[in-house]
Write a protein that holds these residues in place. Structure first.
Motif, PDB file in Angstrom:
ATOM      1  N   ASN A 112     -24.370  -9.438 -26.132  1.00  0.00           N
ATOM      2  CA  ASN A 112     -24.741 -10.376 -27.184  1.00  0.00           C
ATOM      3  C   ASN A 112     -24.342 -11.772 -26.738  1.00  0.00           C
ATOM      4  OD1 ASN A 112     -25.101 -11.914 -29.466  1.00  0.00           O
ATOM      5  ND2 ASN A 112     -24.186 -10.421 -30.844  1.00  0.00           N
ATOM      6  N   THR A 113     -25.332 -12.655 -26.552  1.00  0.00           N
ATOM      7  CA  THR A 113     -25.051 -14.011 -26.094  1.00  0.00           C
ATOM      8  C   THR A 113     -24.946 -14.998 -27.248  1.00  0.00           C
ATOM      9  OG1 THR A 113     -27.370 -14.624 -25.847  1.00  0.00           O
ATOM     10  CG2 THR A 113     -26.301 -13.571 -23.953  1.00  0.00           C
ATOM     11  N   GLY A 114     -25.157 -14.552 -28.462  1.00  0.00           N
ATOM     12  CA  GLY A 114     -25.166 -15.443 -29.617  1.00  0.00           C
ATOM     13  C   GLY A 114     -26.593 -15.758 -30.024  1.00  0.00           C
ATOM     14  N   ALA A 115     -27.392 -16.309 -29.116  1.00  0.00           N
ATOM     15  CA  ALA A 115     -28.786 -16.634 -29.411  1.00  0.00           C
ATOM     16  C   ALA A 115     -29.709 -15.451 -29.134  1.00  0.00           C
ATOM     17  CB  ALA A 115     -29.246 -17.827 -28.589  1.00  0.00           C
ATOM     18  N   ALA A 116     -29.231 -14.486 -28.354  1.00  0.00           N
ATOM     19  CA  ALA A 116     -30.078 -13.343 -27.994  1.00  0.00           C
ATOM     20  C   ALA A 116     -29.224 -12.111 -27.740  1.00  0.00           C
ATOM     21  CB  ALA A 116     -30.898 -13.654 -26.745  1.00  0.00           C
ATOM     22  N   GLU A 117     -29.862 -10.968 -27.912  1.00  0.00           N
ATOM     23  CA  GLU A 117     -29.277  -9.707 -27.480  1.00  0.00           C
ATOM     24  C   GLU A 117     -29.964  -9.344 -26.175  1.00  0.00           C
ATOM     25  OE1 GLU A 117     -29.856  -7.147 -30.853  1.00  0.00           O
ATOM     26  OE2 GLU A 117     -27.869  -7.641 -31.606  1.00  0.00           O
ATOM     27  N   VAL A 118     -29.176  -9.071 -25.162  1.00  0.00           N
ATOM     28  CA  VAL A 118     -29.701  -8.800 -23.827  1.00  0.00           C
ATOM     29  C   VAL A 118     -29.442  -7.333 -23.499  1.00  0.00           C
ATOM     30  CG1 VAL A 118     -29.614  -9.435 -21.388  1.00  0.00           C
ATOM     31  CG2 VAL A 118     -29.190 -11.171 -23.144  1.00  0.00           C
ATOM     32  N   TYR A 119     -30.521  -6.596 -23.243  1.00  0.00           N
ATOM     33  CA  TYR A 119     -30.434  -5.186 -22.868  1.00  0.00           C
ATOM     34  C   TYR A 119     -30.830  -5.074 -21.402  1.00  0.00           C
ATOM     35  CZ  TYR A 119     -30.570  -4.606 -27.926  1.00  0.00           C
ATOM     36  OH  TYR A 119     -30.307  -4.694 -29.269  1.00  0.00           O
ATOM     37  N   GLY A 142     -33.971 -10.087 -26.825  1.00  0.00           N
ATOM     38  CA  GLY A 142     -34.474 -10.182 -28.185  1.00  0.00           C
ATOM     39  C   GLY A 142     -33.764 -11.313 -28.892  1.00  0.00           C
ATOM     40  N   GLY A 143     -34.523 -12.288 -29.396  1.00  0.00           N
ATOM     41  CA  GLY A 143     -33.938 -13.453 -30.045  1.00  0.00           C
ATOM     42  C   GLY A 143     -33.237 -13.109 -31.349  1.00  0.00           C
ATOM     43  N   ARG A 144     -32.271 -13.933 -31.704  1.00  0.00           N
ATOM     44  CA  ARG A 144     -31.519 -13.769 -32.950  1.00  0.00           C
ATOM     45  C   ARG A 144     -31.545 -15.081 -33.710  1.00  0.00           C
ATOM     46  NH1 ARG A 144     -25.947 -10.896 -32.160  1.00  0.00           N
ATOM     47  NH2 ARG A 144     -26.080 -11.367 -34.344  1.00  0.00           N
ATOM     48  N   GLY A 145     -31.285 -15.018 -35.001  1.00  0.00           N
ATOM     49  CA  GLY A 145     -31.207 -16.232 -35.815  1.00  0.00           C
ATOM     50  C   GLY A 145     -32.497 -17.033 -35.751  1.00  0.00           C
TER      51      GLY A 145
END
Length: 126
Positions: free
Chosen positions: A77-84, A97-100
């Motif tokens: 979790n980078t804060g701005a995105a979840e990286v798989y 996948g973008g967040r917020g």
């Protein structure tokens, strides 16, 4: 216009190489929870699943040039995105996948031997 045929050729070659080297396919079914679903360029759908019992992350890509299924992924979790990230031999598949405020953004990146091989913008499904 020349870029799309090149990307399609790269995707076909990549899928063929990867599918030929998969000893066992990871599958997502009613024992897994869908975490992320993206529609990517070239009519590919990428899904990231998590198995209920084990928590294992699964990668599933389907499209006109073939399907790919991988397991044993990692999540950051980078804060701005979840990286798989999912590894298969010399290839690393990275799904963002973008967040917020970035929720409507996604990316599929493929690396071969640590070098960028493919990078596509995607949109969340649904």
């Amino acid at each position: 216009m020349k870029l799309l045929p090149k990307q399609s050729t790269v995707l076909l070659g990549l899928m063929t190489c990867v599918l030929a080297h998969l000893p066992s396919l990871a599958s997502a079914d009613s024992t897994a929870d869908l975490l992320l679903s993206l529609n990517c360029q070239s009519d590919y759908t990428v899904n990231v699943w998590r198995r209920y019992a084990s928590g294992e992350l699964l990668y599933r890509a389907t499209g006109p040039l073939g399907n790919l299924s991988l397991g044993k992924g990692t999540k950051e979790n980078t804060g701005a995105a979840e990286v798989y990230k999912f590894r298969n031999g010399n290839y690393v598949y990275q799904v963002l996948g973008g967040r917020g405020d970035h929720r409507q953004q996604g990316t599929l990146a493929v690396f071969k031997n640590g070098r960028s091989f493919l990078n596509q913008a995607c949109r969340p499904e649904g």
